[in-house]
Design an enzyme around this catalytic site. Structure first.
Site, PDB file in Angstrom:
ATOM      1  N   THR A  29       6.437  83.489 -66.944  1.00 46.64           N
ATOM      2  CA  THR A  29       5.391  82.481 -66.908  1.00 46.64           C
ATOM      3  C   THR A  29       4.535  82.657 -68.164  1.00 46.64           C
ATOM      4  OG1 THR A  29       3.737  81.409 -65.516  1.00 46.64           O
ATOM      5  CG2 THR A  29       3.735  83.828 -65.506  1.00 46.64           C
ATOM      6  N   LYS A  66       1.858  88.961 -51.652  1.00 45.51           N
ATOM      7  CA  LYS A  66       0.480  89.257 -52.092  1.00 45.51           C
ATOM      8  C   LYS A  66      -0.538  88.574 -51.182  1.00 45.51           C
ATOM      9  CE  LYS A  66       1.545  87.449 -56.097  1.00 45.51           C
ATOM     10  NZ  LYS A  66       2.989  87.257 -55.916  1.00 45.51           N
ATOM     11  N   GLN A 104       1.949  85.480 -59.372  1.00 42.38           N
ATOM     12  CA  GLN A 104       3.240  85.787 -59.992  1.00 42.38           C
ATOM     13  C   GLN A 104       3.565  87.278 -59.808  1.00 42.38           C
ATOM     14  OE1 GLN A 104       0.925  83.665 -62.170  1.00 42.38           O
ATOM     15  NE2 GLN A 104       1.836  82.198 -60.806  1.00 42.38           N
ATOM     16  N   THR A 139       7.901  75.208 -54.617  1.00 43.06           N
ATOM     17  CA  THR A 139       8.916  74.200 -54.965  1.00 43.06           C
ATOM     18  C   THR A 139       9.987  74.033 -53.890  1.00 43.06           C
ATOM     19  OG1 THR A 139      10.210  75.876 -56.113  1.00 43.06           O
ATOM     20  CG2 THR A 139       8.652  74.607 -57.450  1.00 43.06           C
ATOM     21  N   GLY A 140      10.046  74.948 -52.915  1.00 42.40           N
ATOM     22  CA  GLY A 140      11.073  74.864 -51.873  1.00 42.40           C
ATOM     23  C   GLY A 140      12.453  75.300 -52.350  1.00 42.40           C
ATOM     24  N   ARG A 141      12.560  75.760 -53.612  1.00 45.68           N
ATOM     25  CA  ARG A 141      13.881  76.161 -54.126  1.00 45.68           C
ATOM     26  C   ARG A 141      14.358  77.436 -53.422  1.00 45.68           C
ATOM     27  NH1 ARG A 141      12.743  76.595 -60.503  1.00 45.68           N
ATOM     28  NH2 ARG A 141      10.800  77.446 -59.699  1.00 45.68           N
ATOM     29  N   PRO A 142      15.698  77.563 -53.173  1.00 45.64           N
ATOM     30  CA  PRO A 142      16.182  78.831 -52.607  1.00 45.64           C
ATOM     31  C   PRO A 142      15.934  79.957 -53.595  1.00 45.64           C
ATOM     32  CG  PRO A 142      18.020  77.308 -53.047  1.00 45.64           C
ATOM     33  CD  PRO A 142      16.762  76.588 -53.403  1.00 45.64           C
ATOM     34  N   GLY A 147       6.404  92.085 -40.863  1.00 47.36           N
ATOM     35  CA  GLY A 147       6.376  90.698 -40.399  1.00 47.36           C
ATOM     36  C   GLY A 147       5.234  89.992 -41.090  1.00 47.36           C
ATOM     37  N   ASP A 176       6.156  86.302 -55.284  1.00 45.82           N
ATOM     38  CA  ASP A 176       6.464  86.109 -53.865  1.00 45.82           C
ATOM     39  C   ASP A 176       6.683  87.417 -53.117  1.00 45.82           C
ATOM     40  OD1 ASP A 176       6.403  83.392 -54.477  1.00 45.82           O
ATOM     41  OD2 ASP A 176       8.554  83.350 -54.908  1.00 45.82           O
ATOM     42  N   GLY A 182       2.226  80.308 -55.007  1.00 49.79           N
ATOM     43  CA  GLY A 182       2.217  79.840 -53.624  1.00 49.79           C
ATOM     44  C   GLY A 182       2.054  81.070 -52.762  1.00 49.79           C
ATOM     45  N   HIS A 183       0.860  81.258 -52.197  1.00 50.71           N
ATOM     46  CA  HIS A 183       0.579  82.453 -51.408  1.00 50.71           C
ATOM     47  C   HIS A 183       0.476  82.072 -49.937  1.00 50.71           C
ATOM     48  CE1 HIS A 183      -1.242  84.595 -55.184  1.00 50.71           C
ATOM     49  NE2 HIS A 183       0.000  84.188 -55.355  1.00 50.71           N
ATOM     50  N   LYS A 207      -0.397  87.783 -48.051  1.00 51.68           N
ATOM     51  CA  LYS A 207      -0.586  88.488 -46.772  1.00 51.68           C
ATOM     52  C   LYS A 207      -1.478  89.714 -46.961  1.00 51.68           C
ATOM     53  CE  LYS A 207       1.181  91.546 -43.442  1.00 51.68           C
ATOM     54  NZ  LYS A 207       2.051  91.999 -42.386  1.00 51.68           N
TER      55      LYS A 207
HETATM   56  P1  GDP Z   1       3.128  85.714 -52.494  1.00 50.19           P
HETATM   57  O1  GDP Z   1       3.356  84.624 -53.478  1.00 50.19           O
HETATM   58  O2  GDP Z   1       3.274  87.078 -53.106  1.00 50.19           O
HETATM   59  O3  GDP Z   1       1.830  85.596 -51.742  1.00 50.19           O
HETATM   60  O4  GDP Z   1       4.294  85.593 -51.422  1.00 50.19           O
HETATM   61  P2  GDP Z   1       4.834  84.231 -50.714  1.00 50.19           P
HETATM   62  O5  GDP Z   1       3.842  83.805 -49.713  1.00 50.19           O
HETATM   63  O6  GDP Z   1       5.270  83.251 -51.725  1.00 50.19           O
HETATM   64  O7  GDP Z   1       6.168  84.753 -50.038  1.00 50.19           O
HETATM   65  C1  GDP Z   1       6.167  85.813 -49.115  1.00 50.19           C
HETATM   66  C2  GDP Z   1       6.739  85.282 -47.784  1.00 50.19           C
HETATM   67  O8  GDP Z   1       7.035  86.378 -46.940  1.00 50.19           O
HETATM   68  C3  GDP Z   1       5.770  84.417 -47.014  1.00 50.19           C
HETATM   69  O9  GDP Z   1       6.489  83.444 -46.313  1.00 50.19           O
HETATM   70  C4  GDP Z   1       5.111  85.402 -46.032  1.00 50.19           C
HETATM   71  O10 GDP Z   1       4.630  84.784 -44.851  1.00 50.19           O
HETATM   72  C5  GDP Z   1       6.279  86.288 -45.720  1.00 50.19           C
HETATM   73  N1  GDP Z   1       5.965  87.683 -45.393  1.00 50.19           N
HETATM   74  C6  GDP Z   1       4.999  88.481 -45.906  1.00 50.19           C
HETATM   75  N2  GDP Z   1       5.140  89.738 -45.423  1.00 50.19           N
HETATM   76  C7  GDP Z   1       6.214  89.720 -44.600  1.00 50.19           C
HETATM   77  C8  GDP Z   1       6.896  90.706 -43.847  1.00 50.19           C
HETATM   78  O11 GDP Z   1       6.570  91.884 -43.839  1.00 50.19           O
HETATM   79  N3  GDP Z   1       8.015  90.307 -43.142  1.00 50.19           N
HETATM   80  C9  GDP Z   1       8.441  89.017 -43.140  1.00 50.19           C
HETATM   81  N4  GDP Z   1       9.529  88.726 -42.429  1.00 50.19           N
HETATM   82  N5  GDP Z   1       7.823  88.056 -43.858  1.00 50.19           N
HETATM   83  C10 GDP Z   1       6.737  88.402 -44.584  1.00 50.19           C
HETATM   84  P1  IMO Z   2       3.467  83.629 -56.746  1.00 51.62           P
HETATM   85  O1  IMO Z   2       2.003  83.839 -57.106  1.00 51.62           O
HETATM   86  C1  IMO Z   2       7.619  83.157 -57.980  1.00 51.62           C
HETATM   87  C2  IMO Z   2       8.338  81.508 -61.975  1.00 51.62           C
HETATM   88  C3  IMO Z   2       9.042  80.162 -61.953  1.00 51.62           C
HETATM   89  C4  IMO Z   2       9.826  80.262 -63.254  1.00 51.62           C
HETATM   90  C5  IMO Z   2       8.858  80.990 -64.166  1.00 51.62           C
HETATM   91  C6  IMO Z   2       8.073  80.080 -65.096  1.00 51.62           C
HETATM   92  O2  IMO Z   2       3.680  82.754 -55.578  1.00 51.62           O
HETATM   93  O3  IMO Z   2       4.154  84.948 -56.642  1.00 51.62           O
HETATM   94  P2  IMO Z   2       6.033  78.414 -64.649  1.00 51.62           P
HETATM   95  O4  IMO Z   2       5.922  77.223 -63.749  1.00 51.62           O
HETATM   96  O5  IMO Z   2       5.048  79.496 -64.348  1.00 51.62           O
HETATM   97  O6  IMO Z   2       6.047  78.064 -66.107  1.00 51.62           O
HETATM   98  O7  IMO Z   2       7.509  79.007 -64.345  1.00 51.62           O
HETATM   99  O8  IMO Z   2       7.964  81.706 -63.336  1.00 51.62           O
HETATM  100  N1  IMO Z   2       7.101  81.587 -61.159  1.00 51.62           N
HETATM  101  C7  IMO Z   2       7.043  82.150 -59.942  1.00 51.62           C
HETATM  102  N2  IMO Z   2       8.025  82.666 -59.159  1.00 51.62           N
HETATM  103  N3  IMO Z   2       6.334  83.194 -57.559  1.00 51.62           N
HETATM  104  C8  IMO Z   2       5.346  82.708 -58.334  1.00 51.62           C
HETATM  105  O9  IMO Z   2       4.029  82.812 -58.007  1.00 51.62           O
HETATM  106  C9  IMO Z   2       5.683  82.119 -59.579  1.00 51.62           C
HETATM  107  N4  IMO Z   2       4.974  81.533 -60.572  1.00 51.62           N
HETATM  108  C10 IMO Z   2       5.844  81.225 -61.533  1.00 51.62           C
HETATM  109  O10 IMO Z   2       9.881  80.038 -60.840  1.00 51.62           O
HETATM  110  O11 IMO Z   2      10.953  81.084 -63.065  1.00 51.62           O
HETATM  111 MG    MG Z   3       4.551  82.922 -53.726  1.00 52.27          MG
END
Ligand code: GDP
Ligand code: IMO
Ligand code: MG
Length: 446
Positions: free
Chosen positions: A251, A26, A236, A313-316, A427, A23, A50-51, A28
């Site tokens: 993972t 990536k 990941q 998953t929506g988890r904090p 952002g 998270d 989840g990207h 973006k």
């Molecule tokens: P990924 O799994 O690495 O693609 O990242 P996620 O999409 O799961 O989580 C990154 C979150 O941060 C998403 O909600 C993006 O829209 C948001 N995001 C990405 N870059 C920025 C940034 O520079 N500032 C803010 N505030 N949000 C960002």
């Molecule tokens: P992106 O690509 C954040 C974490 C899970 C758990 C562990 C194992 O969005 O960055 P799994 O379901 O893979 O067996 O879970 O890995 N996990 C992630 N955490 N971003 C992810 O992907 C993740 N993919 C797996 O929360 O701790």
């Molecule tokens: Mg993600």
């Protein structure tokens, strides 16, 4: 000529890797860069990813489909190293199509060697997590990832996408379901899965996926020969890598740049330049060590400002200070050429900022980052404190416009991680991307 290509590193291509616990942003970065690439390739993980990609006022959450899907003319490849849940993939295709994004065999290609996440993998993931005692729980995404990769290694119980098109595929699935049901009953006292239902589902996937399926490795190697530009999209983060992460809280796939060649079917020389993506702080979702975690008002403030809730998953998400020791380790593992520091805007108004510059174990300094040591009792972080800033930086478009304290923070990360920071994100939108002496500056499109 060909020999030259074999011996030289390919700098036409690009690999984007998460350097923390996922998270990092990536999606973006991949979206910002894809305008200039012919192919975008996922090589690891599955629907646990989840990207998020923000285009104007539209927000897309992608799980299996590469983040290049939003750009016209880009070939998106789900490589052999990915584990594919066809029900999620088909839902994702329908969701995008419903929003006006064309998805077909013309712009999405699925490896015939990718492994299929079957309903019993998701059941096993849930049942296994439920059975584990509190502190042993991994906190998986329950997407069936671990059980599917376990079957891949096991071979006799594995189902690859291409297997669905082989004679006798349905009888084979029935045999596997019977075996899984016996295990579920013995281990968990669970209800059996209905083999007819599983076969009927697989039959519908078979027809729906057929236009997408091909030998994507052969396709990518041909693209390399033709000098086409390929972007490999990591999923990941490096500290969740099955070998190099904080095992067992990881993972089940190889998620560093080392996973690209096997997961995509290209030579290690063809992964191109490596971009390491870092948040300006740390987050983790699920269980496992997060040495810099701030389970307090600061962590809550970062979570609120950064909207740190899981895309899948929506988890904090658990939030903490930037860990430069872990960042340096991850950058080294993937041979990172350039860093992208994301979500810098979130740290505004947080007050003084801390960066972890080292660890001690029972008072004695530790050398570097050892992912197994990070799980031990008695490990403490050594912090450096930097001034924060209160300005809103979300409208800054040039590095020089950032407040001095924000630049000092970025440059301290650069010095501690030991790789140049070429991209700073302020952002979620494409335009909120600042480049700084980046080799990629001309590739970033708004
Ligand atoms: P990924 O799994 O690495 O693609 O990242 P996620 O999409 O799961 O989580 C990154 C979150 O941060 C998403 O909600 C993006 O829209 C948001 N995001 C990405 N870059 C920025 C940034 O520079 N500032 C803010 N505030 N949000 C960002
Ligand atoms: P992106 O690509 C954040 C974490 C899970 C758990 C562990 C194992 O969005 O960055 P799994 O379901 O893979 O067996 O879970 O890995 N996990 C992630 N955490 N971003 C992810 O992907 C993740 N993919 C797996 O929360 O701790
Ligand atoms: Mg993600």
């Amino acid at each position: 000529m060909d020999e030259e290509r074999h011996s030289a590193m390919n700098d036409t291509n690009l690999t984007v890797i998460g350097l923390q616990w996922g998270d990092e942003g990536k999606g973006k970065i991949v979206d910002a860069l894809t305008g200039r690439f012919d192919c975008v390739v996922r090589f690891c993980g599955g629907a646990n990813a989840g990207h998020t990609v923000t285009v104007g006022d539209k927000v897309y959450a992608l799980h299996l489909i590469p983040s290049g899907i939003l750009r016209h003319g880009v070939h998106n490849v789900i490589g052999n190293g990915v584990v594919v849940d066809p029900s999620v993939l088909l839902e994702e295709i329908a969701g995008l199509t419903g929003r006006g994004v064309a998805v077909s065999g013309a712009n999405l290609h699925l490896s015939n060697r990718a492994h299929v996440v079957m309903p019993y993998h998701k059941a096993a993931d849930r049942l296994n997590e439920a059975k584990l005692a509190g502190s042993a729980k991994i906190g998986t995404t329950a997407r069936g990832i671990g059980p599917c990769y376990a079957d891949k290694a096991n071979r006799s119980t594995a189902v690859r996408v291409g297997d669905l098109y082989q004679p006798g595929w349905d009888a084979r699935i029935r045999t596997i379901v019977a075996e899984k049901n016996a295990v579920f009953a013995a281990l968990y006292g669970a209800e059996p899965l209905d083999a007819d239902d599983v076969v009927a589902q697989a039959a519908s996937w078979r027809d729906a996926l057929a236009p997408l399926v091909c030998d994507t490795g052969a396709m990518l190697r041909q693209a390399v020969r033709q000098g086409r530009r390929i972007l490999f999209e990591g999923a990941q983060g490096s500290l969740l890598d099955v070998d190099h992460g904080t095992y067992p809280f990881v993972t089940s796939s190889a998620v560093t740049a080392c996973g690209v060649p096997t997961g995509a079917g290209v030579s290690p020389r063809d992964i191109g330049r490596v971009i390491g993506v870092l948040k300006a702080y740390c987050t983790r979702v699920g269980a496992g060590p997060l040495a810099t975690e701030q389970d307090n008002a600061t962590g809550d403030l970062i979570r609120r400002r950064g909207r740190e809730y899981g895309t899948t998953t929506g988890r904090p998400r658990r939030c903490g200070w930037f860990d430069a020791v872990a960042g340096r380790y991850a950058a080294e593992l993937s041979g990172v050429d350039e860093l992208a520091v994301m979500l810098l805007d979130v740290l505004g108004t947080v007050g003084e900022l801390k960066i972890c510059t080292g660890y001690t174990l029972n008072g004695r300094p530790l050398e570097g980052f050892d992912p197994t040591i990070a799980t031990l009792e008695g490990v403490q972080c050594v912090y450096e404190t930097l001034p924060g800033w209160d300005e809103d930086i979300t409208a800054c478009t040039r590095y020089g416009e950032l407040p001095q304290a924000a630049r000092d923070y970025v440059e301290r990360i650069e010095a501690l991680v030991g790789r140049p920071i070429g991209i700073v994100s302020v952002g979620p939108k494409r335009a909120q991307t600042i480049t700084r002496n980046s080799a990629l500056a001309d590739l970033i499109a708004s």
